[in-house]
Motif scaffolding. Structure first.
Motif: not given
Length: 137
Positions: A15-30
């Motif tokens: 999450a720290k590395i992602i910074g301002g990037a958009k995170v798209i969750i598609d499918g399983l997120c367990l």
């Protein structure tokens, strides 16, 4: 590129590395994947209609397996409230409140989850358009 992440600390570091990037969750997120929904991380997270979230209480492993017993259950319950439940959006809190959340420290298998489709949350209509049509083949 897709990554399979296991555990809170790996997800927190990502999450720290992602910074301002958009995170798209598609499918399983367990399990630890659901941590991306935390309010306090302030990530730009969205999900598609195919997103399926799976929740269980946190647990620790030892060389002998999963740490169990009264002290393990107490630690898991404390971590659940402070590190997870209290940090989730209100829609998820409302969905999970009063539910029997699987707890590996109490003997539940670590692959048992409370499952929730994306409908628990508000899905931005622009997400599906940004990803494009899904293949059925």
């Amino acid at each position: 590129m897709k990554y399979f992440l296991r555990g809170f600390y790996l997800v927190a570091a990502t999450a720290k590395i992602i910074g301002g990037a958009k995170v798209i969750i598609d499918g399983l997120c367990l399990s630890a994947c659901t941590m991306y929904l935390r309010k306090d991380w302030a990530l730009d997270v969205c999900y598609t209609p195919s997103a399926l979230f799976g929740f269980h209480k946190p647990y620790r492993t030892t060389p002998d397996g999963i740490w169990t017993g009264i002290s393990a259950i107490t630690a898991a319950d404390t971590a659940w409230l402070s590190e997870f439940f209290n940090q989730m959006p209100h829609g998820i809190q409302a969905m999970l409140k009063g539910k029997q959340i699987p707890e590996p420290a109490a003997g539940d298998p670590p692959w048992r989850f409370i499952l929730s489709r994306h409908a628990t949350l508000e899905t931005p209509s622009s997400v599906a358009a940004a990803i494009g049509p899904r293949s059925t083949s």
